[in-house]
Design an enzyme around this catalytic site. Structure first.
Site, PDB file in Angstrom:
ATOM      1  N   VAL A   1      -2.955  -0.801  -7.185  1.00 29.59           N
ATOM      2  CA  VAL A   1      -4.078  -0.872  -8.124  1.00 29.59           C
ATOM      3  C   VAL A   1      -4.405   0.475  -8.750  1.00 29.59           C
ATOM      4  O   VAL A   1      -5.186   0.540  -9.710  1.00 29.59           O
ATOM      5  CB  VAL A   1      -5.348  -1.453  -7.455  1.00 29.59           C
ATOM      6  CG1 VAL A   1      -5.127  -2.888  -7.029  1.00 29.59           C
ATOM      7  CG2 VAL A   1      -5.821  -0.588  -6.296  1.00 29.59           C
TER       8      VAL A   1
ATOM      9  N   TYR B   1     -16.301   6.583   2.315  1.00 31.78           N
ATOM     10  CA  TYR B   1     -16.454   5.165   1.997  1.00 31.78           C
ATOM     11  C   TYR B   1     -17.794   4.905   1.302  1.00 31.78           C
ATOM     12  O   TYR B   1     -17.851   4.200   0.282  1.00 31.78           O
ATOM     13  CB  TYR B   1     -16.353   4.347   3.280  1.00 31.78           C
ATOM     14  CG  TYR B   1     -16.385   2.854   3.077  1.00 31.78           C
ATOM     15  CD1 TYR B   1     -15.255   2.159   2.646  1.00 31.78           C
ATOM     16  CD2 TYR B   1     -17.540   2.107   3.324  1.00 31.78           C
ATOM     17  CE1 TYR B   1     -15.272   0.785   2.461  1.00 31.78           C
ATOM     18  CE2 TYR B   1     -17.570   0.739   3.146  1.00 31.78           C
ATOM     19  CZ  TYR B   1     -16.442   0.078   2.715  1.00 31.78           C
ATOM     20  OH  TYR B   1     -16.465  -1.275   2.529  1.00 31.78           O
TER      21      TYR B   1
ATOM     22  N   SER C   1      -5.443 -10.840   1.271  1.00 31.92           N
ATOM     23  CA  SER C   1      -6.137 -10.921   2.565  1.00 31.92           C
ATOM     24  C   SER C   1      -7.630 -10.722   2.359  1.00 31.92           C
ATOM     25  O   SER C   1      -8.079 -10.346   1.268  1.00 31.92           O
ATOM     26  CB  SER C   1      -5.601  -9.864   3.550  1.00 31.92           C
ATOM     27  OG  SER C   1      -5.925  -8.556   3.111  1.00 31.92           O
TER      28      SER C   1
ATOM     29  N   VAL D   1     -17.974  -8.157   7.345  1.00 30.20           N
ATOM     30  CA  VAL D   1     -17.246  -9.403   7.119  1.00 30.20           C
ATOM     31  C   VAL D   1     -15.995  -9.365   7.990  1.00 30.20           C
ATOM     32  O   VAL D   1     -15.378  -8.308   8.155  1.00 30.20           O
ATOM     33  CB  VAL D   1     -16.835  -9.546   5.631  1.00 30.20           C
ATOM     34  CG1 VAL D   1     -16.160 -10.891   5.386  1.00 30.20           C
ATOM     35  CG2 VAL D   1     -18.048  -9.377   4.719  1.00 30.20           C
TER      36      VAL D   1
ATOM     37  N   THR E   1     -12.574  -9.332   8.356  1.00 28.49           N
ATOM     38  CA  THR E   1     -11.380  -9.108   7.553  1.00 28.49           C
ATOM     39  C   THR E   1     -10.437  -8.204   8.333  1.00 28.49           C
ATOM     40  O   THR E   1     -10.832  -7.605   9.342  1.00 28.49           O
ATOM     41  CB  THR E   1     -11.723  -8.415   6.220  1.00 28.49           C
ATOM     42  OG1 THR E   1     -12.129  -7.063   6.492  1.00 28.49           O
ATOM     43  CG2 THR E   1     -12.835  -9.135   5.476  1.00 28.49           C
TER      44      THR E   1
END
Length: 265
Positions: free
Chosen positions: A80, A171, A21, A204, A206
């Protein structure tokens, strides 16, 4: 949607984490459209399967009748932050194309959106684990298979590495670390012929940002700080990723490219 129609990645193999995605899927689309055999990694089986179907259809549409093989596409469900899973994904990507030349490490998660003093330490650790350690593990697994012929690694960071936002200390810190990881990897891997760069997008469209952008008041506030007056699409970020991953960027390593519509200017 406009995709590259070149042949920069014909015969090359690519691994894209976070490829089911958002920016990762946009990068996978671009690489497939330009001829790469691509293995995408994601956390959700349904999303990985949907991405695999979409990319296979794109490969057929772009390359059937071209006189050469249609690029191979595969998807894998993996975490990951699991070293063994990343080693298996890199091995599968190498086998898919007969070589591994490109890594796009796009897997990432959002922060809590809280004041720094209210952050949960466990959640902070999880953000750092996915957004930084996940990039390292993917890079290590991929670079070990690139060393014979070199290659290119592109880490997806954020403009927040340079222009922080209130309430996103977790973040912000993770993306700052991602940029320094890219620069550090660039130094260590240069003797092996491997280039490493980071892209640093602003807002963006998303799945991660859809809640923010769906709020009219919040969207207006965001756009008020972007000179171009809009947010980006994943395919716009993918265009820069593809350039950095391609031979056209053969003398670029250790760089961080900001793609934010002028927000940080």
């Amino acid at each position: 949607m406009e995709l590259g129609d070149g042949r920069r990645f014909r015969g090359r193999g690519a691994l894209v984490t976070g490829g089911s995605s958002g920016i990762g899927l946009g990068a996978a689309r671009r690489l497939v459209a330009e001829g790469a055999a691509v293995l995408v990694v994601g956390r959700t089986p349904e999303k990985v399967a949907a991405a695999e179907r979409e990319l296979r259809a794109l490969a057929q549409a772009a390359w059937a009748g071209s006189g050469g093989p249609v690029p191979a596409v595969a998807g894998r469900v993996a975490d990951v932050t699991d070293p063994a899973a990343m080693e298996r994904a890199a091995a599968d990507a190498e086998a898919l194309a007969g070589g591994l030349h490109v890594l796009v490490a796009a897997a990432g998660i959002d922060g809590e959106g809280k004041d720094a003093l209210a952050l949960d330490p466990e959640t902070f650790a999880r953000v750092m684990d996915v957004n930084v350690r996940g990039l390292l593990l993917a890079s290590q697994a991929t670079a070990r298979r690139m060393t014979a012929g070199g290659g290119s690694i592109v880490l997806v960071a954020s403009v927040n590495a340079f222009q922080t936002e209130t309430g996103f200390a977790d973040y912000n810190a993770s993306k700052g670390a991602a940029v320094l990881l890219a620069r550090s990897l660039a130094l260590d891997l240069a003797p092996r012929g491997i280039r490493v760069n980071a892209v640093c997008p602003g807002y963006v469209r998303t799945p991660m940002t859809e809640a923010y952008l769906a709020d009219p008041a919040m969207l207006a506030g965001i756009l008020g700080h972007i000179p171009l007056g809009r947010v980006a699409s994943p395919d716009e970020i993918a265009a820069t990723i593809a350039f950095l991953a391609s031979p056209e960027a053969s003398y670029i390593t250790g760089s961080s490219v900001i793609i934010d519509g002028g927000r940080s200017a």
